[in-house]
Design a protein around this motif. Structure first.
Motif, PDB file in Angstrom:
ATOM      1  N   TRP A 109       6.780 114.239 -64.426  1.00  0.00           N
ATOM      2  CA  TRP A 109       7.321 114.655 -65.381  1.00  0.00           C
ATOM      3  C   TRP A 109       8.631 114.875 -65.517  1.00  0.00           C
ATOM      4  O   TRP A 109       9.221 114.483 -66.374  1.00  0.00           O
ATOM      5  CB  TRP A 109       6.663 115.287 -66.343  1.00  0.00           C
TER       6      TRP A 109
ATOM      7  N   VAL B   2      -1.722 121.984 -62.872  1.00  0.00           N
ATOM      8  CA  VAL B   2      -1.483 120.728 -62.399  1.00  0.00           C
ATOM      9  C   VAL B   2      -2.366 120.525 -61.211  1.00  0.00           C
ATOM     10  O   VAL B   2      -3.069 119.624 -60.342  1.00  0.00           O
ATOM     11  CB  VAL B   2      -0.455 119.718 -62.479  1.00  0.00           C
TER      12      VAL B   2
ATOM     13  N   TRP C 165       1.667 115.884 -61.535  1.00  0.00           N
ATOM     14  CA  TRP C 165       1.903 115.831 -62.731  1.00  0.00           C
ATOM     15  C   TRP C 165       2.840 116.024 -63.112  1.00  0.00           C
ATOM     16  O   TRP C 165       3.992 115.611 -63.539  1.00  0.00           O
ATOM     17  CB  TRP C 165       0.910 115.753 -63.492  1.00  0.00           C
ATOM     18  N   SER C 166       3.343 117.348 -62.566  1.00  0.00           N
ATOM     19  CA  SER C 166       4.255 117.757 -63.130  1.00  0.00           C
ATOM     20  C   SER C 166       5.490 117.237 -63.015  1.00  0.00           C
ATOM     21  O   SER C 166       6.705 117.397 -63.413  1.00  0.00           O
ATOM     22  CB  SER C 166       4.577 119.711 -63.101  1.00  0.00           C
TER      23      SER C 166
ATOM     24  N   HIS D   8       6.079 118.594 -74.822  1.00  0.00           N
ATOM     25  CA  HIS D   8       6.895 118.137 -73.294  1.00  0.00           C
ATOM     26  C   HIS D   8       5.556 117.670 -73.000  1.00  0.00           C
ATOM     27  O   HIS D   8       5.230 118.313 -71.966  1.00  0.00           O
ATOM     28  CB  HIS D   8       7.512 119.697 -73.039  1.00  0.00           C
ATOM     29  N   ASN D   9       5.450 116.995 -73.099  1.00  0.00           N
ATOM     30  CA  ASN D   9       3.494 116.305 -72.535  1.00  0.00           C
ATOM     31  C   ASN D   9       4.368 114.906 -71.239  1.00  0.00           C
ATOM     32  O   ASN D   9       5.162 114.340 -72.152  1.00  0.00           O
ATOM     33  CB  ASN D   9       3.142 115.697 -73.726  1.00  0.00           C
ATOM     34  N   TYR D  10       3.449 114.853 -70.808  1.00  0.00           N
ATOM     35  CA  TYR D  10       3.060 113.389 -70.189  1.00  0.00           C
ATOM     36  C   TYR D  10       1.889 112.835 -70.575  1.00  0.00           C
ATOM     37  O   TYR D  10       0.996 113.071 -70.452  1.00  0.00           O
ATOM     38  CB  TYR D  10       3.187 114.114 -68.392  1.00  0.00           C
TER      39      TYR D  10
ATOM     40  N   ILE E 278      -0.901 117.261 -69.216  1.00  0.00           N
ATOM     41  CA  ILE E 278      -0.753 115.990 -69.016  1.00  0.00           C
ATOM     42  C   ILE E 278      -1.591 115.469 -69.146  1.00  0.00           C
ATOM     43  O   ILE E 278      -3.479 116.064 -69.873  1.00  0.00           O
ATOM     44  CB  ILE E 278      -0.858 116.779 -67.451  1.00  0.00           C
TER      45      ILE E 278
ATOM     46  N   ASN F 294       2.805 120.946 -73.614  1.00  0.00           N
ATOM     47  CA  ASN F 294       3.196 121.176 -72.404  1.00  0.00           C
ATOM     48  C   ASN F 294       1.505 120.259 -71.692  1.00  0.00           C
ATOM     49  O   ASN F 294       0.833 121.036 -71.004  1.00  0.00           O
ATOM     50  CB  ASN F 294       3.034 123.002 -71.800  1.00  0.00           C
TER      51      ASN F 294
ATOM     52  N   ASN G 172      -3.388 121.021 -68.577  1.00  0.00           N
ATOM     53  CA  ASN G 172      -2.361 122.025 -68.840  1.00  0.00           C
ATOM     54  C   ASN G 172      -0.821 121.678 -68.326  1.00  0.00           C
ATOM     55  O   ASN G 172      -1.653 121.335 -66.888  1.00  0.00           O
ATOM     56  CB  ASN G 172      -2.330 123.453 -68.708  1.00  0.00           C
ATOM     57  N   LYS G 173      -0.069 121.491 -68.531  1.00  0.00           N
ATOM     58  CA  LYS G 173       0.914 121.076 -67.279  1.00  0.00           C
ATOM     59  C   LYS G 173       1.143 122.053 -66.424  1.00  0.00           C
ATOM     60  O   LYS G 173       1.775 122.326 -65.270  1.00  0.00           O
ATOM     61  CB  LYS G 173       2.215 120.363 -67.555  1.00  0.00           C
ATOM     62  N   ASP G 174       1.124 123.345 -66.332  1.00  0.00           N
ATOM     63  CA  ASP G 174       1.193 124.703 -65.456  1.00  0.00           C
ATOM     64  C   ASP G 174       0.262 124.837 -64.912  1.00  0.00           C
ATOM     65  O   ASP G 174      -0.333 125.621 -63.730  1.00  0.00           O
ATOM     66  CB  ASP G 174       1.388 125.985 -66.481  1.00  0.00           C
TER      67      ASP G 174
END
Length: 497
Positions: A291, A349, A287-288, A314-316, A333, A331, A345-347
């Motif tokens: 983004w 995923v 997912w990152s 900084h979100n998807y 998803i 940050n 959390n985008k970190d």
């Protein structure tokens, strides 16, 4: 002649809940208006303009059996011709899949005097994002001369960051200004090692794109992994062509070892070459990554669907059916579908795959298919489910027909919302028009057809003791699906229908 080979298998579990086993990421519009498969096919248009003396054939697609109608429909809807769709009965990784393509290409060439006897295969994954098509085509064109020399060419992505999620290729001695021998392939490194790779300027990301003569790949496979070649030859020996689809011997293919082309051939051959490629490539593995490749608003949010944000950045955020609102988050998803919501959390995923494993272990189906399920004749959406009742919204494409079938445990009520339905109900065949309904009793052999030129929309209400999709006995089917009994085995059917 160049024959593009598109590998369209895989489940894309890291992109759940949009990507499901029966509708994985390569068929989704997650990085543009077309699906990733369609983008890959369209990327080939205009390639011939960069080739001085080489023609480019229509692409050859390899996909899983259960995805065949999706692949065919997406090629048709994008108005893209193809050279056939070969169906893998099971997944065996890339080395066997490419062997099937090479064997099929040589067999087709031998049976067609107008085709080149030994085409150059351009192997591409269906789920990669490439931002700059012209640069991609020019780089591919540079690989042709090396493939003609008998090299097994791979395209290495010029890295722009110390990524730990990609394998790397170390460049060896230069073969020219644009190509290198390969010193070695290396696995996904840790952060410190990846930084060393970038600083050295000797390493490229392993893209999984290849170019070589069909015969050369088979020669190398015969030397380094003959078991794969033997199984693939046996699987293709009894192939069956059905419409656009090429079916192979399932049991023979299952006997093939499962291995990637990297391990089976590229790491072992002494005839490999790598060409650097700088085209805005991303393998869309998380997912990152989605983004990364999509357009962002002034707060660095990627927003799709009905979304409202306050103090969020900084979100998807992807909303399919409901309003999604965020306040003071960053940050993240956030993905909303009809039957699932993901917040991550985008970190972190990469952990999405663990959710899919939990769904599988619990015997749930949210990782297998969406609530809206696509079929070759159209689609259905389960809009309500009780202990003894289920409600579906069914859409049948013009000119299409559901299989002639029977259920042991449920009856069905059909209400036509738009269009006209041609109904077979035991010995009767009749039309049901808009705002009319009909009843299919338990045990009746029945079918549904759209004889019109616009989509048929209807509501189906099922009642009974068992409402699973496995309660179906097929007598006839237009799409090559399993038929358990012949039509003559059911005396209720009017043979003239």
């Amino acid at each position: 002649m160049i024959l593009p080979v598109i590998l369209a298998g895989g489940s894309g579990s890291r992109l759940w809940p949009l990507s499901r086993e029966l509708y994985p990421k390569q068929f989704l519009n997650i990085a543009g208006e077309q699906s990733m498969l369609q983008q890959t096919l369209l990327r080939l248009q205009g390639l011939e303009a960069h080739l001085s003396d080489t023609e480019c054939a229509a692409p050859f697609i390899i996909c899983n059996e259960e995805h065949r109608f999706i692949a065919a429909e997406q090629a048709r809807s994008a108005n893209i011709e193809h050279s056939g769709i070969l169906l893998e009965p099971v997944g065996r990784n890339t080395a066997p899949a490419i062997a099937l393509a090479a064997l099929q290409a040589l067999s087709h060439s031998n049976n067609n005097q107008q085709s080149e006897s030994d085409p150059i295969l351009l192997v591409m994954a269906a789920d990669h994002h490439i931002a700059r098509t012209t640069d991609f085509q020019q780089t591919v064109a540079r690989g042709v001369q090396y493939a003609k020399q008998g090299k097994l060419v791979t395209f290495g992505i010029t890295p722009n960051a110390p990524e730990t999620g990609y394998g790397y290729i170390k460049q060896g001695e230069p073969l020219s200004q644009s190509a290198y021998a390969i010193e070695c392939f290396v696995e996904k490194p840790d952060r410190a090692t990846a930084e060393q790779y970038i600083d050295s300027e000797q390493y490229l990301w392993n893209s999984g794109m290849f170019m070589f003569r069909a015969s050369r790949y088979l020669e190398e496979l015969a030397e380094h992994h003959p078991e794969i070649l033997a199984a693939c030859k046996l699987a293709l020996a009894t192939q069956n062509n059905d419409l656009d689809f090429i079916r192979i011997n399932a049991e023979a293919f299952k006997s093939s070892p499962s291995d990637s082309i990297d391990y089976a051939v590229m790491e072992k051959t002494s005839h490999a070459a790598v060409i650097p490629m700088d085209v805005g490539w991303n393998d869309i593995g998380s997912w990152s990554a989605i983004w990364d490749v999509n357009d962002k608003d002034e707060y660095n949010n990627v927003i799709e669907g009905d979304v409202l944000t306050v103090d969020s950045q900084h979100n998807y955020i992807h909303a399919e059916n409901k309003l999604v609102a965020t306040v003071g988050v960053e940050n993240l998803i956030i993905v909303e579908t009809k039957d699932a919501i993901l917040v991550a959390n985008k970190d972190k995923v990469q952990g999405v795959k663990s959710i899919v494993s939990q769904l599988n272990q619990a015997g749930r189906t949210e990782h297998v298919h969406h609530r809206e399920v696509f079929r070759p004749w159209g689609k259905y959406d389960v809009i309500d489910l009780g202990k003894r009742d289920k409600v579906k919204r069914i859409t049948v494409k013009p000119g299409h027909k559901l299989s002639l079938q029977m259920h042991h445990h449920r009856a069905e009520h059909w209400v036509v919302v738009a269009g006209v339905a041609k109904v077979t109900n035991d010995e009767k065949t009749y039309l049901v028009e808009e705002d009319q309904s009909t009843y299919i009793p338990l045990g009746h052999v029945h079918s549904l057809e759209n004889p019109g030129d616009s989509p048929l929309e209807m509501i189906e209400v099922q009642t009974g003791s068992h409402l699973s999709e496995d309660d179906i006995i097929r007598y006839q089917d237009s799409y090559g699906r399993d038929v358990k009994y012949k039509q003559s085995d059911s005396p209720q059917i009017n043979k003239s229908n």
